[in-house]
Motif scaffolding. Structure first.
Motif, PDB file in Angstrom:
ATOM      1  N   ALA A  69       0.844  -1.201   0.000  1.00 57.57           N
ATOM      2  CA  ALA A  69       0.000   0.000   0.000  1.00 57.57           C
ATOM      3  C   ALA A  69       0.877   1.249   0.000  1.00 57.57           C
ATOM      4  O   ALA A  69       0.595   2.216  -0.709  1.00 57.57           O
ATOM      5  N   VAL A  70       1.936   1.221   0.783  1.00 55.92           N
ATOM      6  CA  VAL A  70       2.872   2.353   0.823  1.00 55.92           C
ATOM      7  C   VAL A  70       3.541   2.513  -0.543  1.00 55.92           C
ATOM      8  O   VAL A  70       3.681   3.634  -1.055  1.00 55.92           O
ATOM      9  N   ALA A  71       3.924   1.402  -1.164  1.00 53.08           N
ATOM     10  CA  ALA A  71       4.532   1.462  -2.502  1.00 53.08           C
ATOM     11  C   ALA A  71       3.560   2.092  -3.493  1.00 53.08           C
ATOM     12  O   ALA A  71       3.953   2.958  -4.290  1.00 53.08           O
ATOM     13  N   LYS A  72       2.302   1.693  -3.462  1.00 57.73           N
ATOM     14  CA  LYS A  72       1.296   2.263  -4.365  1.00 57.73           C
ATOM     15  C   LYS A  72       1.122   3.764  -4.119  1.00 57.73           C
ATOM     16  O   LYS A  72       0.995   4.539  -5.065  1.00 57.73           O
ATOM     17  N   LEU A  73       1.118   4.171  -2.850  1.00 56.00           N
ATOM     18  CA  LEU A  73       1.019   5.588  -2.499  1.00 56.00           C
ATOM     19  C   LEU A  73       2.174   6.367  -3.126  1.00 56.00           C
ATOM     20  O   LEU A  73       1.972   7.423  -3.738  1.00 56.00           O
ATOM     21  N   ALA A  77       2.152   9.138  -6.373  1.00 58.25           N
ATOM     22  CA  ALA A  77       2.591  10.518  -6.143  1.00 58.25           C
ATOM     23  C   ALA A  77       3.463  11.038  -7.269  1.00 58.25           C
ATOM     24  O   ALA A  77       3.625  12.246  -7.424  1.00 58.25           O
ATOM     25  N   GLY A  78       4.026  10.158  -8.078  1.00 58.24           N
ATOM     26  CA  GLY A  78       4.894  10.582  -9.180  1.00 58.24           C
ATOM     27  C   GLY A  78       6.298  10.874  -8.682  1.00 58.24           C
ATOM     28  O   GLY A  78       6.617  10.732  -7.503  1.00 58.24           O
ATOM     29  N   ALA A  79       7.135  11.293  -9.633  1.00 55.30           N
ATOM     30  CA  ALA A  79       8.545  11.577  -9.311  1.00 55.30           C
ATOM     31  C   ALA A  79       8.613  12.735  -8.322  1.00 55.30           C
ATOM     32  O   ALA A  79       7.804  13.652  -8.383  1.00 55.30           O
ATOM     33  N   PRO A  80       9.566  12.700  -7.411  1.00 51.07           N
ATOM     34  CA  PRO A  80      10.625  11.720  -7.192  1.00 51.07           C
ATOM     35  C   PRO A  80      10.186  10.531  -6.329  1.00 51.07           C
ATOM     36  O   PRO A  80      10.914   9.562  -6.204  1.00 51.07           O
ATOM     37  N   TRP A  81       8.975  10.605  -5.741  1.00 48.15           N
ATOM     38  CA  TRP A  81       8.522   9.569  -4.817  1.00 48.15           C
ATOM     39  C   TRP A  81       8.378   8.208  -5.478  1.00 48.15           C
ATOM     40  O   TRP A  81       8.630   7.176  -4.861  1.00 48.15           O
ATOM     41  N   LEU A  83      10.205   6.859  -7.561  1.00 41.82           N
ATOM     42  CA  LEU A  83      11.509   6.194  -7.637  1.00 41.82           C
ATOM     43  C   LEU A  83      11.753   5.325  -6.399  1.00 41.82           C
ATOM     44  O   LEU A  83      12.496   4.350  -6.470  1.00 41.82           O
ATOM     45  N   ALA A  84      11.132   5.671  -5.293  1.00 42.77           N
ATOM     46  CA  ALA A  84      11.211   4.846  -4.082  1.00 42.77           C
ATOM     47  C   ALA A  84      10.121   3.776  -4.077  1.00 42.77           C
ATOM     48  O   ALA A  84      10.307   2.695  -3.531  1.00 42.77           O
ATOM     49  N   GLY A  85       8.990   4.048  -4.700  1.00 45.30           N
ATOM     50  CA  GLY A  85       7.871   3.116  -4.685  1.00 45.30           C
ATOM     51  C   GLY A  85       8.036   1.911  -5.586  1.00 45.30           C
ATOM     52  O   GLY A  85       7.734   0.787  -5.197  1.00 45.30           O
TER      53      GLY A  85
END
Length: 125
Positions: A69-73, A77-81, A83-85
Motif C-alpha cells: 500500500a505504501v509502494a502504491k502511495l 505521487a509521481g517523481a521523485p517519490w 523512484l522509491a515506490g
C-alpha cells in the motif's frame, strides 16, 4: 473519469494519522484518505480484521496492504517519490519492505505521533 483510490488507515492511531497528514502535505497523496472505522469496508472489498492489521490502498477493486500500500502511495505521487515506490514492488526489496512495515506497525506506539492507544487491538480502543 476513474474513481480516486482510497487509503484506509487506523483513525484511532496517532502515528497512522500523523503519517497520512505527512503524505498529504509532503508527498502529495493522490487518494482519498479514510479512517477504516468510518468506512464501508464491505463495499471497499475488505474486512475489519485486515484494515485493523495494516494500511490499505484500494484502487479499481484491488486491495493492497502494508508495504505494498505504501509502494502504491509513492508510485501514485509521481517523481521523485515513485523512484522509491517501484523498487518496493519487486523481490527481494518487496520482502524487506514487508519486514520493515511489520516492524514499524508493531512499534507504532513508540514512534512520533504514536500513543499507547496505537498498540491496542481495535476491540479494546
Amino acid at each position: 473519469m476513474t474513481e480516486q483510490p482510497v487509503l484506509l488507515y487506523d483513525g484511532d492511531c496517532g502515528f497512522c494519522a500523523t503519517s497520512v497528514r505527512f503524505a498529504e502535505r509532503r508527498i502529495g497523496l493522490r487518494a482519498r484518505p479514510v479512517p477504516w472505522q468510518f468506512a464501508d469496508l464491505e463495499a471497499l472489498g475488505t474486512t475489519r480484521e485486515r484494515a485493523d492489521h495494516e494500511v490499505l490502498w484500494i484502487e479499481r477493486g484491488r486491495v493492497h496492504g502494508g508495504a505494498q500500500a505504501v509502494a502504491k502511495l509513492l508510485i501514485a505521487a509521481g517523481a521523485p517519490w515513485s523512484l522509491a515506490g517501484f523498487p518496493l514492488r519487486v523481490p527481494p526489496l518487496r520482502w524487506v519492505a514487508h519486514w520493515v512495515y511489520r516492524l514499524v506497525a508493531a512499534n507504532r506506539h513508540r514512534l512520533p505521533g504514536g500513543t499507547p492507544t496505537c498498540s491496542l487491538p481495535a476491540d479494546r480502543r
